[in-house]
Each structure stands twice: as C-alpha cells, then as structure tokens.
Scaffold this active site. Sequence first.
Site, mmCIF file in Angstrom:
data_model
loop_
_atom_site.group_PDB
_atom_site.id
_atom_site.type_symbol
_atom_site.label_atom_id
_atom_site.label_comp_id
_atom_site.label_asym_id
_atom_site.label_seq_id
_atom_site.Cartn_x
_atom_site.Cartn_y
_atom_site.Cartn_z
ATOM 1 N N ASN A 12 -60.691 -8.075 -19.838
ATOM 2 C CA ASN A 12 -59.707 -7.131 -20.028
ATOM 3 C C ASN A 12 -60.220 -5.867 -20.873
ATOM 4 O OD1 ASN A 12 -57.551 -5.148 -20.039
ATOM 5 N ND2 ASN A 12 -56.076 -6.665 -20.582
ATOM 6 N N LYS A 14 -59.241 -3.257 -21.642
ATOM 7 C CA LYS A 14 -58.214 -2.190 -21.914
ATOM 8 C C LYS A 14 -58.736 -0.806 -21.911
ATOM 9 C CE LYS A 14 -56.271 -5.902 -24.785
ATOM 10 N NZ LYS A 14 -55.426 -6.438 -25.497
ATOM 11 N N HIS A 98 -49.130 -6.535 -17.645
ATOM 12 C CA HIS A 98 -49.684 -6.774 -19.118
ATOM 13 C C HIS A 98 -48.760 -6.668 -20.152
ATOM 14 C CE1 HIS A 98 -52.124 -6.845 -22.623
ATOM 15 N NE2 HIS A 98 -53.170 -7.686 -21.962
ATOM 16 N N GLU A 100 -48.857 -5.155 -22.884
ATOM 17 C CA GLU A 100 -48.878 -3.836 -23.473
ATOM 18 C C GLU A 100 -48.501 -2.722 -22.434
ATOM 19 O OE1 GLU A 100 -53.258 -4.003 -24.248
ATOM 20 O OE2 GLU A 100 -52.868 -5.454 -25.689
ATOM 21 N N GLU A 170 -49.710 -15.407 -21.570
ATOM 22 C CA GLU A 170 -50.264 -14.585 -22.550
ATOM 23 C C GLU A 170 -49.166 -14.389 -23.715
ATOM 24 O OE1 GLU A 170 -53.922 -12.074 -21.889
ATOM 25 O OE2 GLU A 170 -52.241 -10.787 -21.328
ATOM 26 N N GLY A 176 -54.941 -10.017 -29.550
ATOM 27 C CA GLY A 176 -55.448 -9.165 -30.336
ATOM 28 C C GLY A 176 -55.206 -9.464 -31.800
ATOM 29 N N SER A 216 -56.645 -14.014 -27.871
ATOM 30 C CA SER A 216 -57.517 -14.449 -28.905
ATOM 31 C C SER A 216 -58.323 -15.498 -28.225
ATOM 32 C CB SER A 216 -56.802 -14.558 -30.268
ATOM 33 O OG SER A 216 -56.119 -13.645 -30.850
ATOM 34 N N GLY A 238 -60.209 -8.563 -26.652
ATOM 35 C CA GLY A 238 -61.439 -8.212 -27.622
ATOM 36 C C GLY A 238 -62.850 -8.786 -27.218
HETATM 37 C C1 PEP Z 1 -55.320 -9.398 -23.493
HETATM 38 O O1 PEP Z 1 -55.157 -8.178 -23.748
HETATM 39 O O2 PEP Z 1 -55.105 -9.681 -22.494
HETATM 40 C C2 PEP Z 1 -55.813 -10.372 -24.377
HETATM 41 C C3 PEP Z 1 -55.793 -11.768 -24.347
HETATM 42 O O3 PEP Z 1 -56.589 -9.811 -25.525
HETATM 43 P P1 PEP Z 1 -57.273 -10.601 -26.836
HETATM 44 O O4 PEP Z 1 -58.200 -11.632 -26.268
HETATM 45 O O5 PEP Z 1 -57.979 -9.355 -27.545
HETATM 46 O O6 PEP Z 1 -56.121 -11.337 -27.632
#
Ligand code: PEP
Length: 255
Positions: A12, A14, A98, A100, A170, A176, A216, A238
Amino acid sequence: MDKARKLFIAGNWKMNKTVAEGLDLAKDLKRDLALVRDVDVAVCPPFTGLYQIGQFLDGSNIKLGAQDMYWDKFGAFTGEVNAAMLKDVFCACVILGHSERRQFFHDTNETVNKKTKAALAARLKPIVCVGETLQERESGRTELVVKDHVTGSLAGLKAEELVEITIAYEPVWAIGTGKTATTRQAQEVHAFIRKLLADMSDSSTAARIRIQYGGSVKPANAKELLGQPDVDGALVGGASLVARDFVDIINNARS
Ligand code: PEP
C-alpha cells in the site's frame, strides 16, 4: 510452503510516489520478483500512477490495486472513481476500509460494505481492512471491534462472494508506528476472524478466505508473522516503498 492458501502480499503506497518514482519502483519489483510464482503479489499506487504503472506491469506476476473507490456507477460524485474506472486502468484489486480512510475520510462499515459489493460486481477483488485502535485493545474490546468491522463490512455477501475477498487485519496501533503485533496476538485475531467467517458462511468457505496481517511488517518480522497458521499474507505500508525491503519481505515469507 505447506499452507492451503497461497500467500498474498500487497504493498500500500498510500499518498507516496509520483508517476516517475512509482515506475522506478515497479521496474525494480518486476525484475527482482520475476520468478516468484508461489506468492501472489500486488502493488497499490495512488490513483495518478495506476494507468502507467498498470500498463508497465500488465502481463507480469505483479498485480495492480487501488487504495479506494466509490460504489456508484457514474454521476455527480466529484473527486471519486468507480470500480469500472479502476478495471479500465489495469486494477485487479482494491483496498477498502483502510483505517486511515475510516479515521480521516469517514468510511464506515456501511460504506465499506457498499464499496465491497460494487467491487465484486465489477470483478475487482476487494482487500477489506479491519482492526482495533490501541484504546480499544487496552480496554479489552479487540474482538468486539473486529467482529463489528467484519460482519458490518461483509454483510449480505454470499459464500461465493466471500471467497473473492481478502481481509486485512491491521491493528491501528501497529500501522506506521514500528510496533508490530506479536505473532501470538496476530494469530489469535486471525483465528477469531476465520471463525467469524465460518459463522457467516461455513467452515470450508472460511478456510478458503485469505487473511493478511498489516502493521509495520518488515523483512525482519515477515517470516515469523506469515508463518502463523491463519496469517495468509501481508498488507505492507512503509516497507513497500523501498524495493529491497518489499522483495525481502516476500522472499523471507517464502523461505
Ligand atoms: C498499512 O498502511 O496498511 C500499513 C500496514 O502500514 P505500515 O506497514 O507502514 O505499518
């Protein structure tokens, strides 16, 4: 790999990468992952990159996904794109709900449900995100929240539709932040989600649905997390922006 379900690892991106930057990343991934057949891989660039990156990846083993969509077919919905438009620019899948989007853009179980149904109707595979905040976990409400997200977002779907969906668990506190759920925490919630799916359909349907972990995920923790019995892949934020890291996550998960 001895899992019944093929691993599915999606990046992803983003709100990152211009078209040129995205193409550079896609070039590295296409080269470095060319021989990978035992894991399904997808990248989800921002809308602006979909057409060119999709064209570049078309026919390769890396699928293209979008990060959101609207449920209606066309009309006066300024700023939105629909499922057919995403199909038109090579998308095979779409991330929906998601955290966010739930947090900053008012996505709810109801809107995620409408989007999921519209994606399925257009033969676009939804990746439906669910997960609790830190406060919800610390107050012992993880299962309640996850149940609400799963049953609400997937309400009314038939078994043959459920098997087309990937669920991304998640935990919001792990996205993040560098904090990852322990393998035990992840496996517990994934097993809980699979039980919910069995209650919504039947156990053989639930056994076919892939549940990704997200939060993460890094090369160093991918193998252990994705080795859990009910963890069928990862949604990577990320670390999917750096070709070496994303490739290492995939290779470590395969090993
Ligand atoms: C995500 O945005 O779906 C995600 C898991 O981000 P990160 O891997 O950066 O924690």
